[in-house]
Design a protein around this motif. Structure first.
Motif, PDB file in Angstrom:
ATOM      1  N   UNK A  28       0.839  -1.200   0.000  1.00 53.81           N
ATOM      2  CA  UNK A  28       0.000   0.000   0.000  1.00 53.81           C
ATOM      3  C   UNK A  28       0.874   1.251   0.000  1.00 53.81           C
ATOM      4  N   UNK A  29       0.513   2.270  -0.817  1.00 55.92           N
ATOM      5  CA  UNK A  29       1.244   3.545  -0.776  1.00 55.92           C
ATOM      6  C   UNK A  29       1.280   4.136   0.639  1.00 55.92           C
ATOM      7  N   UNK A  30       0.225   3.911   1.426  1.00 53.66           N
ATOM      8  CA  UNK A  30       0.206   4.413   2.800  1.00 53.66           C
ATOM      9  C   UNK A  30       1.313   3.763   3.639  1.00 53.66           C
ATOM     10  N   UNK A  53       1.270   9.686  12.600  1.00 52.61           N
ATOM     11  CA  UNK A  53       0.916   8.730  11.546  1.00 52.61           C
ATOM     12  C   UNK A  53      -0.408   9.085  10.881  1.00 52.61           C
ATOM     13  N   UNK A  54      -1.348   9.638  11.677  1.00 52.26           N
ATOM     14  CA  UNK A  54      -2.664   9.872  11.084  1.00 52.26           C
ATOM     15  C   UNK A  54      -2.698  11.115  10.188  1.00 52.26           C
ATOM     16  N   UNK A  55      -1.574  11.848  10.100  1.00 51.71           N
ATOM     17  CA  UNK A  55      -1.542  13.027   9.228  1.00 51.71           C
ATOM     18  C   UNK A  55      -1.522  12.652   7.739  1.00 51.71           C
ATOM     19  N   UNK A  56      -1.187  11.402   7.426  1.00 49.55           N
ATOM     20  CA  UNK A  56      -1.104  11.010   6.013  1.00 49.55           C
ATOM     21  C   UNK A  56      -2.504  10.952   5.392  1.00 49.55           C
ATOM     22  N   UNK A  57      -2.631  11.501   4.187  1.00 52.86           N
ATOM     23  CA  UNK A  57      -3.906  11.510   3.464  1.00 52.86           C
ATOM     24  C   UNK A  57      -4.339  10.078   3.123  1.00 52.86           C
ATOM     25  N   UNK A  58      -5.559   9.739   3.492  1.00 52.55           N
ATOM     26  CA  UNK A  58      -6.053   8.372   3.261  1.00 52.55           C
ATOM     27  C   UNK A  58      -6.081   8.015   1.778  1.00 52.55           C
ATOM     28  N   UNK A  59      -6.259   9.020   0.905  1.00 52.42           N
ATOM     29  CA  UNK A  59      -6.373   8.766  -0.541  1.00 52.42           C
ATOM     30  C   UNK A  59      -5.012   8.812  -1.253  1.00 52.42           C
ATOM     31  N   UNK A  60      -3.934   8.828  -0.478  1.00 53.42           N
ATOM     32  CA  UNK A  60      -2.582   8.933  -1.050  1.00 53.42           C
ATOM     33  C   UNK A  60      -2.314   7.876  -2.130  1.00 53.42           C
ATOM     34  N   UNK A  61      -1.641   8.292  -3.224  1.00 54.81           N
ATOM     35  CA  UNK A  61      -1.224   7.334  -4.265  1.00 54.81           C
ATOM     36  C   UNK A  61       0.258   7.524  -4.575  1.00 54.81           C
TER      37      UNK A  61
END
Lengths: 377, 377
Positions: A28-30, A53-61
């Motif tokens: 996963x990119x995440x 950790x939760x700062x990462x955008x859920x839709x990240x690619x």
């Protein structure tokens, strides 16, 4: 040694896969973004992330994947972050078992020399301490020799291996009998295999028993590895094993002044479901409320456990002499003792408990210390 | 108060059932036999069985069931044992929740007076201590006032509530800043809501923070009840909740000398599957290796948790003044603090950890004490 995982890089569409037998598993990119190795995103000494950790955008690619050489790949993400990853560091992230030796279940055939160490050398020589910790992590117990029999020496040994855990019995406790002693505390009856304090939260992780005086012929110490016995129980009765693993039972301790009650399963597992030991104290446990059919399966499995724990094929039995100290994982290794005749003389042990993770912490520290010496050399 | 369970007795064929709504649930003869109340089978003070649980025959049956009066029944078993059971004692066995007050999830609307107690009265008056323990068991935290600010007083308070747990930070630790301090340990930055030491085994159960000096305007303490937040997360995202509850993540602590690594699920549950708290430290956690789709569900739930933990609707925020001490369940209640200006003056806290079950043990002891006084009276 397990083979390092191999990474499959695709430039279009951008992806990083993991070779998993014949198939490829996409990462996963995440997962990749969170495992940044970038010095501006990690605190250098602690390797702690400088962002939550939760700062990462859920839709990240992934927007770009480029192989640089055998061990490196450049990745770009939709949040604008670009970074060159060392694939060997990623591979290490996938292998958590590397740091610590794995448990080796044992039975009566265990060579006693593997767990026997001289206390003075363990205390003074890091290489000897490391060997002792390695044996403890594999086999769940140690016997230390040459421990002076002056009082409270057990606390010095305890502090060398971890953190002493105080309980209702104090920082340490006395186990002794006297000729003609008749109080329960001075009884010389046999004690069947058991683990201590299943009613506490947390359960004491490690127990130490130090023999100060032993003038009797009996009173042999017994140890049994629950991991070995559980392998057999799972083979003989998968349903019983599953019930003991999943059904909370009540353990209760009552005396004049207090009451401790806990609900927990008899077979203890890590969060991956692998067995790590048992809570086993057949005078303190209570059958859970199940259907009659399930109760009988549960009880038969519990009964079989009791038989196997007392089977000479699984048991180490030995005299703990004055100046010897045994240290064992209180959930993995059950302990007991044979009866003795208190008219023969005195028998005096001191006991204490440590938290579970002391030996792992000490072991990792010694590894770090060795690495830093090797870097300097 | 829940209704006492009613027993249905059948003489032919002999059976004991439990009324369960409209249906009847049959009690296993093994369950009944193990719950003997017979004085020759139980040690009177400890209520420990004088026989091992696994000694009971797996094929045991009931051979006679006779009602004696409203509260008593005579039972006979195929192993020859006959006994008159007090059905009220059996009913108590079926209700484990009776002893301890149940957790009451709270949010920002909590009345602060419910958790505020004067330390001297807690120490000296059993009724006040019992009220404080009752509040702690329900609400997961306390604020004690009037705790003298001489050093190490925190250990006296700790020992009153349970057993002090030593860690790599020592028996207690210092949290302070100095004007112009620039070392990381003296930083005055805000700390988001978190639980401590998720990488230790066992995780510290209870944390105490005692304010010795506070000469700043900022540095407010924050507390959030994870049980309340988890109710909402489960409602909003049952799949995310389930993943956080069942998937082990890695928590790692590294410094120059050591490394501690543990795998555990972020949502912590008892063996019945009910949530009891979280392990939450967003600089130390690591996404598990799941499919990309599951990773995104997991990450979104973790992200939502982070938002809710910082939401003023769930947060208590207050200045901890010199002489005040807060005590909180380190898995249930997250703590943090707002930033402050260390040029305004000094801020000095001492902290320590206790094992989880101290307050339950103290509470049960006080109940026992009260019962024995009432028996005498």
């Amino acid at each position: 040694m397990p083979t390092r995982p191999a990474f499959i890089l695709h430039e279009q569409p951008p992806s990083v896969g993991l070779e998993d037998g014949d198939a490829t598993r996409e990462l996963s990119p995440l997962w990749l973004r969170e495992r940044t190795q970038s010095p501006d995103q990690l605190e250098p000494m602690t390797q702690q992330r400088l962002f939550d950790s939760h700062a990462i955008d859920t839709a990240l690619t992934l927007t770009e994947v480029t192989r640089i050489d055998e061990h490196h790949a450049a990745l770009a993400f939709s949040d604008g972050h670009r970074e060159t990853y060392d694939l060997r560091v990623l591979a290490d992230e996938l292998d958590d078992t590397a740091t610590f030796p794995a448990a080796e279940p044992w039975d009566a055939g265990l060579d006693p020399a593997r767990v026997r160490f001289d206390w003075t050398r363990v205390r003074d020589e890091p290489a000897n301490f490391r060997a002792a910790l390695d044996a403890y992590l594999r086999l769940g117990h140690l016997v230390l020799t040459g421990v002076p029999t002056d009082p409270e020496r057990i606390l010095e040994v305890g502090r060398h291996f971890g953190y002493v855990k105080e309980t209702n019995f104090g920082r340490y406790f006395e186990v002794y009998s006297r000729p003609s002693g008749n109080d329960l505390a001075y009884r010389s009856v046999a004690l069947g295999p058991h683990t201590d304090n299943p009613y506490r939260t947390p359960v004491p992780g490690i127990q130490l028993l130090h023999c100060l005086i032993n003038e009797t012929q009996g009173g042999l110490s017994t140890l049994v590895d629950s991991l070995k016995v559980l392998e057999r129980l799972r083979h003989e009765s998968p349903e019983g094993y599953a019930l003991l693993k999943s059904t909370p039972v009540r353990f209760r301790f009552v005396d004049a002044g207090t009451e401790l009650v806990t609900q927990r399963a008899m077979i203890q597992t890590d969060d991956d479901g692998h067995p790590t030991g048992v809570h086993y104290s057949p005078r303190l446990d209570a059958l859970p409320l199940l259907s009659d059919a399930e109760t009988r399966v549960f009880h038969a499995a519990r009964q079989r456990l009791g038989e196997l724990f007392s089977d000479p094929a699984y048991e180490r039995r030995f005299a703990l002499a004055a100046g010897e100290l045994m240290l064992f994982d209180n959930s993995r290794v059950l302990h007991g003792r044979t009866s003795y005749d208190s008219n023969e003389g005195r028998r005096h042990l001191q006991g204490c408990y440590l938290d579970s993770d002391g030996p792992r912490e000490r072991f990792a520290s010694l590894l770090k210390h060795r690495e830093s010496i090797e870097e300097v050399a």
